[in-house]
Each structure stands twice: as C-alpha cells, then as structure tokens.
Design an enzyme around this catalytic site. Sequence first.
Site, mmCIF file in Angstrom:
data_model
loop_
_atom_site.group_PDB
_atom_site.id
_atom_site.type_symbol
_atom_site.label_atom_id
_atom_site.label_comp_id
_atom_site.label_asym_id
_atom_site.label_seq_id
_atom_site.Cartn_x
_atom_site.Cartn_y
_atom_site.Cartn_z
ATOM 1 N N LYS A 98 5.479 10.324 51.667
ATOM 2 C CA LYS A 98 4.136 10.294 51.061
ATOM 3 C C LYS A 98 3.129 11.162 51.823
ATOM 4 O O LYS A 98 2.179 11.670 51.247
ATOM 5 C CB LYS A 98 3.623 8.864 50.979
ATOM 6 C CG LYS A 98 4.271 8.085 49.839
ATOM 7 C CD LYS A 98 3.480 6.852 49.486
ATOM 8 C CE LYS A 98 4.015 6.231 48.211
ATOM 9 N NZ LYS A 98 5.269 5.474 48.467
ATOM 10 N N GLU A 120 -5.960 4.465 45.586
ATOM 11 C CA GLU A 120 -5.532 3.093 45.331
ATOM 12 C C GLU A 120 -4.197 2.911 46.016
ATOM 13 O O GLU A 120 -3.474 3.867 46.252
ATOM 14 C CB GLU A 120 -5.393 2.844 43.829
ATOM 15 C CG GLU A 120 -4.050 3.202 43.223
ATOM 16 C CD GLU A 120 -3.705 4.680 43.262
ATOM 17 O OE1 GLU A 120 -4.631 5.504 43.297
ATOM 18 O OE2 GLU A 120 -2.495 5.000 43.268
ATOM 19 N N SER A 143 13.785 8.658 51.425
ATOM 20 C CA SER A 143 12.336 8.881 51.310
ATOM 21 C C SER A 143 11.544 8.203 52.414
ATOM 22 O O SER A 143 10.434 8.623 52.724
ATOM 23 C CB SER A 143 11.847 8.413 49.943
ATOM 24 O OG SER A 143 12.276 7.090 49.692
HETATM 25 C C1 LIG Z 1 6.138 5.011 47.565
HETATM 26 C C2 LIG Z 1 7.534 5.212 47.954
HETATM 27 C C3 LIG Z 1 8.530 5.541 47.009
HETATM 28 C C4 LIG Z 1 8.270 5.620 45.544
HETATM 29 O O1 LIG Z 1 7.374 6.578 45.135
HETATM 30 P P1 LIG Z 1 7.820 7.926 44.408
HETATM 31 O O2 LIG Z 1 6.538 8.515 43.976
HETATM 32 O O3 LIG Z 1 8.708 7.535 43.258
HETATM 33 O O4 LIG Z 1 8.543 8.730 45.390
HETATM 34 C C5 LIG Z 1 9.806 5.792 47.468
HETATM 35 N N1 LIG Z 1 10.123 5.681 48.782
HETATM 36 C C6 LIG Z 1 9.196 5.347 49.711
HETATM 37 C C7 LIG Z 1 9.626 5.259 51.149
HETATM 38 C C8 LIG Z 1 7.877 5.106 49.339
HETATM 39 O O5 LIG Z 1 6.975 4.760 50.273
#
Ligand SMILES: *Cc1c(COP(=O)(O)O)cnc(C)c1O
Length: 418
Positions: free
Chosen positions: A90, A112, A381
């Site tokens: 993010k 938000e 992610s």
């Molecule tokens: C917020 C988040 C997601 C989901 O958001 P996307 O916009 O679909 O990527 C996925 N993995 C992590 C670690 C997150 O913090």
Amino acid sequence: MNVESNDAGYFGRYGGRFVDDKLKPVLQNLENAFKKYINDQDFIDELNEILNDFVGRPTPLLFAKNATNALGGGRLFLKMECLANTGAHKINNAIGQALLVKKMGKRRVIAETGAGQHGVATACACSRLGLECVIYMGKKDVIRQRPNVFWMEMFEAKVVPVDSGTKTLADAVDAALKDWINCCDDTHYLIGSALGPAPYPDMVREFQSIIGKEVKKQFQEKYDKLPDILMACVGGGSNAMGLFSDFLDNKNVRLIGVEAGGKSFNDGDHASRIVGNCGKEGIIQGYKSIFLQDSKGNLLPTHSISAGLDYAGISPQLASLFETGRIEFISATDSETLEAFKFFAKHEGMIVALESCHALAGAMKIIPTLDKNTNVIINVSGRGDKDLFITAYSLGKEKWFEFLKDEIKRGSSTNTLC
Ligand SMILES: *Cc1c(COP(=O)(O)O)cnc(C)c1O
C-alpha cells in the site's frame, strides 16, 4: 492492449466518474496533474529516490524452494512486497499520491480506512512528506483495530471516528467525501485501491505497477523468459493490478486473482464478487463496477478472515478484464487461508499477511497440477505481524487469552511493562 481507461474513465463497461458536481472539476484537475507528473522526469526521479531509500525497493523475488519441493509440480516464486516499509504494497501508492499532492500545491490529505492498513500507509507517507493527514474510520473499526490506530497517531495523523450508519468502512468513505466537497481547494482524497471515480483506478494502478515491472525484470534477468502464471489476492484490486498490468499484453502469461471465499457463499459470509457470480453490476461510491449488493442496491456486509479483502466492490479494470477473459478468478476460504499461513511459516520461514495468504492458498491448489517447468509468481502483498490478534486467536485461543489477561494484570499493577 490499452492499459489505460478511455477519455471518460471507462474500462469496457466499467469505471467512469459518478460524483457530486462540485467534485467533477477537482477530479479533472487531479487527472491533469497526474498525467503531467507521471511523465515528468523530475517527478519520476524524486519518486524513485523515495521508493528506493524509504520504501526499500526493489523488493526481492524469492524462489520458494522448500514450498516448491513440498507441493510437487510447478515452481513457485514470491514477490516480497511484505518487505516494503510499513509491511505491505500500500505504501507504493500512498507515497506516489502524496508526492503528487505536494506538486499540486495542496497541504492536506484525507483518507478512509477500514482495517487501518491504508490509513497507516497514508499517515506514514504524509509524515515523510510533511503533509497534514486526517483519516476517517468507522467507530467500530477504531475500536477493533486499536494497533493500527495507534500507529497512525504515532505518525501524527488525526483519526476521526465515524459514528453514522454501520460505523464501518462504507460510512468512513461517505465522511471522507463530505470533507472533500467542503475542502477540495487545499485537500486531496488519497484513495487506497484501484477503484473509485476516474482517475483513481488509473492512478493507483500506475503507482502500483512498479511491482510487475520489477517482477518482469527480475525474472527475465535470471531466466531469460517470462513467467507462466501470476497470482495475487484481490480486495479492491491494487496489488493485483500492480502485478498484472505490465503483463496484460503478454498473452501467454496466465493472470489469476484470488478472492476471499470466507466461511461460505451465503450473503455476508464472504467477499467474493466474481467467483460464484455473487456480485452484480452497479454504480456505487463514484464508479461503475461489480458489487456485492442487495436488490435495492445497498452494499451487502462482507466477511473475510483478512481485514484487507473485506470489501464489497472491485476495481472496474479487473471487472472488465474478467469480462474479456484476460483474467481468471478463483477464491480461497478462511480455513484454506489459515492452512496456507501455517504452511509458509513452516516451509519458508515467512509470516505472511492473511490477505496474501489467499493468493498462497490459491497457489497451493494449482501448483501440484502443473509440470515442473511451469513458473508461478505469487504477490506476497504484505507481512503478517499485523494479524497477530487473529492468527494467535485462531490457532491457539487458550494460550493467547491467558497472555492477554496476564498483560492487563501486569500493566495495571506496575508502572512499567519492561
Ligand atoms: C489492503 C491489502 C490488500 C487488498 O487490497 P488490494 O487493493 O486488493 O491490493 C491485500 N494485501 C494487503 C497486505 C493489504 O494490506
């Protein structure tokens, strides 16, 4: 393939800009500024410097040797977004937009947040770049997500609890939009996923596309070819679009999104908009896409063991790419996700975010069916420290409660915990 939306902000049938008249020129200005700076060498250099030195890019591409051996079948690689500053992808988007805000001469950022991950990334980026930051958060979420609220406050962000409606994410979005309508001259609304009214889906995807660009380079440098399959979990769709976008034209690369299957496909038990055909087309929160909604067009409650996939809408670009057949979707349930969490801790020494564990759970189903020359890359992610309160509870309830009780006792009986 054209990766960008058309002039009206559409990807096929989805996207667009459905906002209050007062916000239309604000979004147009934002689009103009984004298009200008994304091609401006000074901006690119400044952004890259922050991404390298502050975020910690490029993140590694790891060959998951032990998991590959244990699963049998295709070869598994992990893109380590979990090693980025603040522990998830993010930050790529938060830093990109925050730098754009500075170039546009604005001084205040609002956002938000539901689980708090986007709030933490935004507050961190604002602190780094010297911008005022206000985070709207449903009152229920403020109570549930105390650790992330604490980090946002450490970054000197003001966290505003939203007391209306269901006191959760959708109400926080409405509160942020209301603020923006009143303060749009000096304020930027920093959206955290590849959705919302145009130009957000394009802008967020571009700031996240560094993930896929790095993957392509890293894999090609080592193996002199492209990977066969890319997989990512899909909440709003920013880490998935970030990984996929540079590969859309490489038609032999299979792209697979993994949604949150939750407990079941009953309403309120999952966050799966595409798989199971659960979502319906609609125009909600400024854009046209597929949403989990009731017959009156109200967003349905969602559930996932991972707070970050817990959203009723999906990136309009992903909805369109699914419709054209370029992207496939599968889902992973809460229990498959926890199994993946344990599997990768055991075999690879990694504590993976529960969101990303959905993609890993998807890989665990697919890898054994592939031959050993098939290369699969999963986007990790985020890292899973933030999920301690869920994983420790789910995987060892008694011991965890004992610990929490002891901590309270210890904290109230002494002045110091050390
Ligand atoms: C917020 C988040 C997601 C989901 O958001 P996307 O916009 O679909 O990527 C996925 N993995 C992590 C670690 C997150 O913090």
